[in-house]
Design an enzyme around this catalytic site. Structure first.
Site, PDB file in Angstrom:
ATOM      1  N   SER A   7       0.824  -1.208   0.000  1.00 25.84           N
ATOM      2  CA  SER A   7       0.000   0.000   0.000  1.00 25.84           C
ATOM      3  C   SER A   7       0.862   1.264   0.000  1.00 25.84           C
ATOM      4  O   SER A   7       2.015   1.251   0.456  1.00 25.84           O
ATOM      5  CB  SER A   7      -0.900   0.002   1.237  1.00 25.84           C
ATOM      6  N   GLU A  30       6.726  -0.113  -4.966  1.00 26.59           N
ATOM      7  CA  GLU A  30       5.648  -0.374  -5.934  1.00 26.59           C
ATOM      8  C   GLU A  30       4.350  -0.329  -5.150  1.00 26.59           C
ATOM      9  O   GLU A  30       4.080  -1.232  -4.348  1.00 26.59           O
ATOM     10  CB  GLU A  30       5.831  -1.752  -6.580  1.00 26.59           C
ATOM     11  N   GLY A  86       0.079   1.515  -4.456  1.00 25.87           N
ATOM     12  CA  GLY A  86      -1.323   1.345  -4.845  1.00 25.87           C
ATOM     13  C   GLY A  86      -1.673   1.993  -6.175  1.00 25.87           C
ATOM     14  O   GLY A  86      -0.849   2.634  -6.830  1.00 25.87           O
ATOM     15  N   CYS A 103      -3.390  -4.337  -7.733  1.00 25.08           N
ATOM     16  CA  CYS A 103      -2.990  -2.923  -7.756  1.00 25.08           C
ATOM     17  C   CYS A 103      -3.420  -2.245  -9.054  1.00 25.08           C
ATOM     18  O   CYS A 103      -3.734  -1.070  -9.079  1.00 25.08           O
ATOM     19  CB  CYS A 103      -1.485  -2.800  -7.579  1.00 25.08           C
TER      20      CYS A 103
HETATM   21  P1  NAD Z   1       0.260  -3.474   2.967  1.00 25.49           P
HETATM   22  O1  NAD Z   1       1.069  -2.295   2.600  1.00 25.49           O
HETATM   23  O2  NAD Z   1      -0.591  -3.405   4.151  1.00 25.49           O
HETATM   24  O3  NAD Z   1       1.212  -4.759   3.180  1.00 25.49           O
HETATM   25  C1  NAD Z   1       2.162  -5.164   2.226  1.00 25.49           C
HETATM   26  C2  NAD Z   1       3.356  -5.790   2.930  1.00 25.49           C
HETATM   27  O4  NAD Z   1       4.024  -4.812   3.712  1.00 25.49           O
HETATM   28  C3  NAD Z   1       2.993  -6.906   3.905  1.00 25.49           C
HETATM   29  O5  NAD Z   1       4.006  -7.885   3.859  1.00 25.49           O
HETATM   30  C4  NAD Z   1       2.972  -6.185   5.246  1.00 25.49           C
HETATM   31  O6  NAD Z   1       3.169  -7.053   6.338  1.00 25.49           O
HETATM   32  C5  NAD Z   1       4.133  -5.213   5.068  1.00 25.49           C
HETATM   33  N1  NAD Z   1       4.067  -3.989   5.855  1.00 25.49           N
HETATM   34  C6  NAD Z   1       2.966  -3.272   6.182  1.00 25.49           C
HETATM   35  N2  NAD Z   1       3.334  -2.153   6.860  1.00 25.49           N
HETATM   36  C7  NAD Z   1       4.687  -2.158   6.920  1.00 25.49           C
HETATM   37  C8  NAD Z   1       5.662  -1.277   7.496  1.00 25.49           C
HETATM   38  N3  NAD Z   1       5.316  -0.155   8.133  1.00 25.49           N
HETATM   39  N4  NAD Z   1       6.974  -1.598   7.377  1.00 25.49           N
HETATM   40  C9  NAD Z   1       7.363  -2.722   6.728  1.00 25.49           C
HETATM   41  N5  NAD Z   1       6.487  -3.610   6.187  1.00 25.49           N
HETATM   42  C10 NAD Z   1       5.161  -3.324   6.275  1.00 25.49           C
HETATM   43  O7  NAD Z   1      -0.531  -3.835   1.652  1.00 25.49           O
HETATM   44  P2  NAD Z   1      -1.880  -4.668   1.493  1.00 25.49           P
HETATM   45  O8  NAD Z   1      -3.018  -3.778   1.833  1.00 25.49           O
HETATM   46  O9  NAD Z   1      -1.793  -5.953   2.140  1.00 25.49           O
HETATM   47  O10 NAD Z   1      -1.794  -4.897  -0.092  1.00 25.49           O
HETATM   48  C11 NAD Z   1      -2.545  -4.208  -0.964  1.00 25.49           C
HETATM   49  C12 NAD Z   1      -1.863  -2.950  -1.455  1.00 25.49           C
HETATM   50  O11 NAD Z   1      -0.701  -3.293  -2.202  1.00 25.49           O
HETATM   51  C13 NAD Z   1      -2.733  -2.167  -2.384  1.00 25.49           C
HETATM   52  O12 NAD Z   1      -2.622  -0.804  -2.117  1.00 25.49           O
HETATM   53  C14 NAD Z   1      -2.168  -2.498  -3.750  1.00 25.49           C
HETATM   54  O13 NAD Z   1      -2.442  -1.558  -4.746  1.00 25.49           O
HETATM   55  C15 NAD Z   1      -0.729  -2.610  -3.453  1.00 25.49           C
HETATM   56  N6  NAD Z   1      -0.059  -3.398  -4.495  1.00 25.49           N
HETATM   57  C16 NAD Z   1       0.801  -2.766  -5.347  1.00 25.49           C
HETATM   58  C17 NAD Z   1       1.401  -3.479  -6.386  1.00 25.49           C
HETATM   59  C18 NAD Z   1       2.361  -2.822  -7.354  1.00 25.49           C
HETATM   60  O14 NAD Z   1       3.144  -3.531  -7.986  1.00 25.49           O
HETATM   61  N7  NAD Z   1       2.334  -1.512  -7.522  1.00 25.49           N
HETATM   62  C19 NAD Z   1       1.115  -4.829  -6.546  1.00 25.49           C
HETATM   63  C20 NAD Z   1       0.218  -5.423  -5.650  1.00 25.49           C
HETATM   64  C21 NAD Z   1      -0.345  -4.702  -4.616  1.00 25.49           C
END
Ligand code: NAD
Length: 486
Positions: free
Chosen positions: A231, A252, A254, A286
């Site tokens: 995210s 990479e 949202g 995403c």
């Molecule tokens: P998220 O950011 O909550 O979690 C993603 C990962 O980061 C997980 O492994 C989580 O445990 C870790 N994490 C969370 N907070 C962290 C921090 N402060 N420090 C270190 N690690 C941390 O994401 P989500 O909600 O589970 O996934 C969906 C999001 O990911 C959506 O916004 C989506 O658009 C995005 N996404 C982007 C891409 C891309 O390639 N641009 C691909 C897929 C998903």
């Protein structure tokens, strides 16, 4: 015995071998049924620090290996994804709630990522520079060192392996932290593949856990590059701490991608592309189509055709193999999706299909029409099976609406190619797909977004991966010690 063979990794992390994590254990849960599938180990901050030290030591020897030896490990890893696809697909289906076709795409892409990465060690590692001095001058690429890979739950395998494979191929060591909801299919699976492929110990560690473990992966002193997919909110925090520690963060993030449907577009084909773009993997992508911009001549028919598709997509447990729509990953996400839909409807949006929870974690594919840009369901990333639709009258208006977003990951344009080409030049987006929907990724292509969708890096393809996972060293050489004036 199966390839994953859970007696090996049950309740364990991997750090120079399978062992208990000091963060305890956690359960892998099947979102479609609520069943517990397995128990995996959780890492502590100390586990991360130990793994990071071991990684730094192992990396030096790995970087000194012949390129063909590194390539061979990546080729074997690619073959293992293919050989064990059936078993690994089942884990993706059950743990991430994706349909079998989506799981098959993940293991197929994982194999491709490894095969593409296997070519990296043999590529030119720099440039011979011209120089005004009496010397030879080179810019040569060297491994960055220790790379942390933090991945999300939605396409968990692809989004982990797309960084793990090129980073290892280019001579780095990797610390991997998958999302807690997809640790087996996107963590244990990657670890087992590289273990069987003969990757030397210490080079890859599996350190499961939540945001706290992720933060430790950023802060560990030996880590030089962080490859994060997730995210925008979490990416911002990681970017801030990486900047403070003077590390490179590859973010990479949202999206809220637009599909522009031009006047004269084939309505049936457009509705099919639209349904795929918004409802594939329950919209938890995403690049999902989060905003449909439809020319006013087609608008009402488009809303009706898309609503018809939404109402007729079969939904249920994906392991049945007969559904198009599986469950949302967890209750928190489900409530967020429903909250955005209900608030749009209360604010005057028209519910053309769906708009409710069926049971458990299943959400009916939803079409929202007649929104305005003040609706959160239009301006925010929903990450659920929801298609918000608005109309435009001129192409200038379509460009303005498409660009009017904090995100900039992907845009799709359906219809006349000449008009689409002119529009593509005016769009603020990391990717533009003409006569396709917004979701697309290939191992050899540069993937990434602009604005709040990332911080400018790209992943995929030799050039982007070289940039992401190496450092450049400038090297000069003279035949003799140079003369100096004092
Ligand atoms: P998220 O950011 O909550 O979690 C993603 C990962 O980061 C997980 O492994 C989580 O445990 C870790 N994490 C969370 N907070 C962290 C921090 N402060 N420090 C270190 N690690 C941390 O994401 P989500 O909600 O589970 O996934 C969906 C999001 O990911 C959506 O916004 C989506 O658009 C995005 N996404 C982007 C891409 C891309 O390639 N641009 C691909 C897929 C998903």
């Amino acid at each position: 015995m199966t390839f994953l063979g859970d007696s090996l990794w049950d309740a364990k992390i991997y750090s120079s071998g399978w062992k208990a994590g000091r963060g305890g254990t956690s359960a892998a849960v099947e979102p479609a049924t609520g069943d517990t599938l397995a128990s995996y180990g959780v890492a502590s901050r100390e586990d991360v620090l130990d793994a990071s030290r071991a990684a730094a030591a192992a990396q030096k020897e790995w970087a000194a290996r012949k390129p063909e030896e590194r390539a061979a490990v990546l080729r074997r890893a690619g073959a293992l994804w293919e050989e064990h696809a059936a078993e690994l697909d089942e884990w993706i289906v059950r743990e991430s709630g994706g349909i079998p076709a989506k799981a098959g795409l993940e293991t197929h892409t994982a194999a491709n990522e490894c095969h593409e990465a296997a070519a990296l060690p043999g590529l030119p590692a720099g440039e011979v520079l011209t120089t005004n001095e009496d010397r030879w001058s080179f810019a040569r690429r060297r491994p960055a060192g220790v790379v942390s890979v933090i991945s999300p739950f939605n396409f968990p395998l692809i989004l982990g392996i797309r960084a793990v494979a090129p980073a290892l191929a280019l001579g780095n060591a990797v610390l991997l932290k998958p999302d807690p909801r997809t640790t087996v299919c996107a963590g244990v699976s990657i670890m087992r593949v590289f273990e069987e492929a003969g990757l030397p110990a210490g080079l890859l560690s599996l350190l499961p856990g939540g945001a706290d473990v992720g933060a430790a992966l950023v802060e560990a002193p030996e880590v030089r590059v962080i490859a994060f997919t997730g995210s925008t909110a979490a990416g911002r925090k990681i970017g801030e701490s990486a900047a403070r520690l003077l590390k490179r963060a590859h973010l990479e993030l949202g999206g809220n991608s637009a599909m522009i449907v031009l006047p004269g577009a084939d309505l049936a084909k457009a509705a099919s592309a639209a349904a795929f773009g918004s409802f594939m993997h329950q919209g938890q992508i995403c690049m999902a189509t989060g905003r449909h911009l439809v020319h006013e001549d087609l608008y009402e028919d488009y809303v009706a055709a898309l609503a018809d598709k939404a109402r007729n997509l079969p939904m249920g447990d994906p392991k049945s193999g007969t559904v198009a729509i599986g469950p949302i990953i967890d209750e928190g996400q489900l409530q967020r999706i429903d909250g955005l839909v209900q608030s749009a409807v209360s604010a005057g949006a028209r519910l053309a299909a769906g708009g409710s929870v069926r049971d458990g974690l299943f959400y009916h594919p939803t079409v929202l029409a007649d929104l305005d840009d003040g609706h959160d369901a239009w301006s925010q990333e929903i990450f659920g099976p929801v298609a918000p639709v608005r109309s435009f009258s001129t192409l200038d208006e379509a460009v303005k609406m498409a660009n009017d977003s904090s995100y900039g990951l992907s845009v799709s344009i359906l219809g006349d190619v000449g008009e689409a080409m002119k529009l593509a030049d005016r769009l603020e987006s990391g990717k533009v797909h003409i006569n396709e929907q917004t979701v697309s990724d290939e191992a050899n292509s540069p993937f990434g977004g602009v604005k709040d969708s990332g911080n400018g890096g790209r992943i995929g393809g030799a050039a982007a991966n070289m940039e992401a996972f190496t450092e450049v060293q400038w090297l000069t050489m003279r035949p003799e010690i140079a003369p100096y004036p004092f």
